[in-house]
Design an enzyme around this catalytic site. Structure first.
Site, PDB file in Angstrom:
ATOM      1  N   GLY A  37      40.320  34.146  39.292  1.00  0.00           N
ATOM      2  CA  GLY A  37      41.018  34.579  40.502  1.00  0.00           C
ATOM      3  C   GLY A  37      41.687  33.415  41.191  1.00  0.00           C
ATOM      4  CB  THR A  38      43.439  33.190  44.434  1.00  0.00           C
ATOM      5  OG1 THR A  38      42.736  34.378  44.748  1.00  0.00           O
ATOM      6  CG2 THR A  38      44.917  33.450  44.343  1.00  0.00           C
ATOM      7  N   GLY A  40      39.306  30.445  41.657  1.00  0.00           N
ATOM      8  CA  GLY A  40      38.675  29.745  40.558  1.00  0.00           C
ATOM      9  C   GLY A  40      38.248  30.669  39.438  1.00  0.00           C
ATOM     10  CG  LEU A  41      38.050  29.345  35.978  1.00  0.00           C
ATOM     11  CD1 LEU A  41      37.805  28.293  34.901  1.00  0.00           C
ATOM     12  CD2 LEU A  41      39.070  30.360  35.495  1.00  0.00           C
ATOM     13  CG  ASP A 157      40.470  40.983  49.659  1.00  0.00           C
ATOM     14  OD1 ASP A 157      41.337  41.873  49.523  1.00  0.00           O
ATOM     15  OD2 ASP A 157      40.314  40.062  48.832  1.00  0.00           O
TER      16      ASP A 157
END
Lengths: 470, 306
Positions: A37-38, A40-41, A157
């Site tokens: 994702g934005t 990281g992993l 979110d």
């Protein structure tokens, strides 16, 4: 500068290459990458001492050089450290890799998420999710959200990929709210969502936000829950708008258009503060000029207007945020008091004879190492038809990154707190030789440890009220 | 705040426009919601064992050194706040990190660089929590030392782990706007009283460790003093009567904090500013600083034993 604690340091200048990993990493067997994702992993790992325990490890991307520790990481860890609820993802550990100062969060692993569950029903079994499962998922989601709101936290979110469901094990079928990268505490400054540098899907975004509202409330989370509820019923996103990526303040007209087409045009009579919302005022032509023939929400979700499920849904999708139902109120709704009653294991209905759907396990990319570099091991797929990696490119319908949190069946509070202490021992900020503390008298150490122990167990000082009066 | 949101149903109301961050602007919030929030903060304070704990230095040398080092730190934090355009609450939050760190870890006498590095890390972390715009680490200038970004980041991590990631500390600023209209009947149209209360809090924080008094007590005492500096025990109790029972605030503590604030003000007014504002490593100065313990501590009466 010196330490007050007496445990031995970790990660002291050991190498992070796969052959010689830092101490904290050695407690895990890395299985592979399960998400990206934005921020990281995400990796799937097993604890060496207990191979039955699965852990999801989220590695934060290094912040831009010269920016220090990323504010998102600080906020997420800070919030997750203080919250504890059955329906919220469980942070079991924070690891700092002292060589490159990267941060790793270890979570209980959850095999499923609503995105995958909905997709499986839509694309594979071609059948609606059963009533019991929908209701149980919704109830648990609201239960977790009520806890967050009672503790003055807005998630901001919520979307299907951030709602996890536990796989086989003691917590099977338990819903967990995940990904607190955008969550806020009451009174904290709010950056507009669009310039957080974050991909936030607009499909679940409340109309007051789409219209440029600057004062928004926990009601934005309830709108998202409404959208998710509808999606669980129909297997399709309720308001699937085309996102405008323009900066700095994209006006999401298409998303509003999609909403108005289903719910009809909002009016100042029904929603008085509408008149003050920036886009409502400035985009009169676009928004207010349009005439919508509303087909009605009930026809979109195929529910009778008399159905309690429909009543609850329409209260979640109330335009005026002040009139929108709260999580606490929703939990009391008639829908949850009629058969089938919601249960703890959302995946397995209590009635015998009900069909149990076997959801696929998460695909694991065994090619990627913790450092995000690709190794030479052959790829293995746990299931599904995903070929290599789980980036958005292999899932064309998903316009957002993979969820970043997974949950497993494990409770390891004690261990996790020990590790926080451990982590704090090993930093030598200036790489300057530092003297050990001259003044760390035994009684102080004791005091300090007591303090820590207390902190670790009960998280004192955090508002613990079960539900705030709404 | 938008007048139409004032009577909103209880929900987590947040603002994201910058005007709301001007501390001199008086905001009126949805009453019930804000009251509940303030109550939960006060409850949090009372459950916390952060306040009123004893500092751990017991030899005089260390105590004196730390006392002076802290005063220099406060001065650096406040002037850097001004240079970088941060809010006052950010500087105060930074100071709470600083004080909590110092209470948990020991910094050797004379390790001036460590104090400076700690200040930078704390201010950078506080800015990340409170500010909409956060400068890169190179904007934080220490006097006499040039810390690389990676060194500051390491220190940030050390602060985060030492404070166990509990970065959302309560400060008096969380209460200020809530208490003022409850104590002062007239509206503070030009924000004069808020500014005055903020000044009082900041002066107080130079002398007194942020962990000595509960933030709610400091907030209410500074609001009281900003409104009226002639309060007696009785008149004060009359003023805060309703408030204190509503929030179960301790009148005794408020009273002694009020007197302490007043004492600090009196002393400040009687001290030539050239001495009281001496700072040894102000960010704008270019002379490498040498610590001289004997002379460098003009403010003698520090209530907390550092």
């Amino acid at each position: 500068m010196s330490n007050r604690g007496n445990s031995s340091g970790s990660g002291s200048n050991s190498n992070i290459s796969s052959s010689n990993r830092p101490e904290w990493l050695q407690q895990y067997d890395l299985i592979g990458k399960i998400g990206e994702g934005t921020y990281g992993l995400v990796f799937l790992a097993k604890i060496k001492s207990n191979r039955s325990k699965s852990i999801a490890i989220k590695k934060f991307k290094q912040s831009k050089d010269g920016d220090g520790v990323s504010p998102t990481a600080i906020r997420e860890i800070m919030l997750l450290r203080e919250i504890s609820h059955d329906n919220v993802v469980k942070l079991v550990n924070v690891h700092i890799n002292h060589i490159d100062m990267s941060l790793y969060l270890a979570f209980d692993y959850a095999e499923h998420d609503l995105y995958e569950i909905i997709r499986h029903h839509r694309d594979k079994v071609n059948q609606a999710i059963n009533q019991y499962t929908v209701k149980s998922i919704l109830w648990q989601l609201l239960n977790g959200l009520n806890y967050l709101h009672s503790n003055w936290i807005m998630h901001r979110d919520l979307k299907p990929s951030n709602i996890l469901v536990m796989g086989d094990g003691e917590e099977q079928g338990v819903v967990k709210i995940a990904d607190f990268g955008l969550a806020r505490i009451y009174q904290a400054p709010l950056k507009p969502l669009f310039d957080n540098g974050v991909v936030v899907t607009i499909w679940y975004r409340a109309p007051e936000l789409l219209l440029g509202g600057k004062h928004y409330t926990s009601a934005v989370d309830m709108w998202a829950v409404g959208c998710i509820f509808a999606e669980l019923l129909t297997l399709k996103p309720l308001f699937q708008g085309q996102e405008v990526k323009a900066t700095p303040n994209p006006f999401q007209l298409d998303q509003l258009d999609k909403i108005f087409k289903v719910l009809g045009h909002p009016t100042v009579e029904k929603w008085p503060t509408l008149a003050h919302l920036p886009h409502w005022q400035t985009d009169q032509q676009h928004i207010q000029g349009h005439k919508y023939d509303s087909p009605g929400l009930y026809s979109v979700v195929h529910l009778s207007p008399k159905n309690p499920a429909y009543d609850l849904l329409s209260k979640m999708l109330e335009y005026d945020p002040r009139k929108r139902i709260t999580a606490a109120q929703a939990l009391e709704h008639e829908y949850f008091r009629m058969e089938p009653l919601p249960g703890r294991n959302a995946l397995v209905p209590p009635q015998p004879g009900e069909k149990i759907v076997n959801y696929p396990t998460r695909p694991v990319d065994t090619n990627t190492d913790f450092e995000g570099t690709t190794s030479l091991q052959p790829a293995q797929q746990a299931s599904g038809n995903v070929s290599g990696g789980m980036g958005p490119h292999v899932m064309p319908t998903r316009n957002v990154p993979r969820p970043m949190h997974m949950v497993g069946m494990q409770r390891m509070q004690q261990q996790s707190m020990a590790a926080y202490n451990l982590a704090s021992q090993a930093i030598n900020p200036a790489n300057i030789p530092m003297q050990r503390g001259v003044a760390a008298q035994p009684h102080q150490q004791q005091q300090q440890q007591q303090l820590r122990r207390k902190d670790g167990m009960g998280m004192p000082g955090y508002p613990q009220q079960k539900s705030r009066r709404f | 705040m938008d007048p139409d949101t004032r009577f909103s149903l209880p929900s987590l109301l947040c603002e994201e426009d910058e005007s709301s961050l001007q501390e001199t602007k008086l905001v009126s919030s949805p009453k019930s919601e804000d009251d509940l929030y303030i109550r939960s903060l006060i409850e949090t304070e009372s459950k916390s064992n952060d306040y009123g704990c004893v500092c751990v230095c017991d030899d005089d040398n260390s105590r004196n050194w730390l006392k002076c080092a802290r005063l220099d730190a406060v001065n650096w934090i406040f002037s850097t706040r001004e240079i970088l355009g941060f809010q006052f609450r950010t500087a105060y939050l930074c100071l709470t990190y600083f004080d909590r760190f110092i209470s948990r870890r020991f910094i050797d006498n004379g390790k001036d660089w460590a104090i400076q590095l700690l200040c930078i890390a704390c201010l950078s972390l506080a800015a990340k929590m409170e500010e909409l715009m956060v400068p890169s680490l190179s904007h934080y200038k220490a006097q006499g030392y040039n810390f690389e970004s990676s060194v500051i980041q390491r220190m940030e991590l050390m602060v985060l782990t030492t404070l166990e990631w509990k970065m959302s500390c309560i400060t008096p600023f969380s209460y200020l706007h809530h208490f003022l209209p409850k104590i002062n009947d007239e509206r503070d149209y030009d924000g004069f009283l808020v500014s005055k209360a903020i000044d009082l809090i900041l002066d107080f924080s130079k002398d007194v460790n942020s962990m000595d008094h509960r933030p709610s007590v400091v907030a209410i005492a500074s609001v009281l003093l900003a409104c009226d500096d002639q309060l007696t025990r009785n008149t004060m109790e009359f003023k805060i009567g309703v408030l204190s029972s509503f929030y179960s605030l301790e009148k005794e503590h408020i009273h002694s904090c009020y007197n302490l604030l007043k004492e600090i003000q009196t002393k400040k007014n009687n001290t030539p500013c050239s001495i009281s504002l001496t700072t040894h490593w102000s960010p704008s100065s270019t002379v490498k600083r040498k610590l001289r313990f004997e002379q460098s501590c003009p403010l003698q009466k520090i209530s907390r034993r550092l």
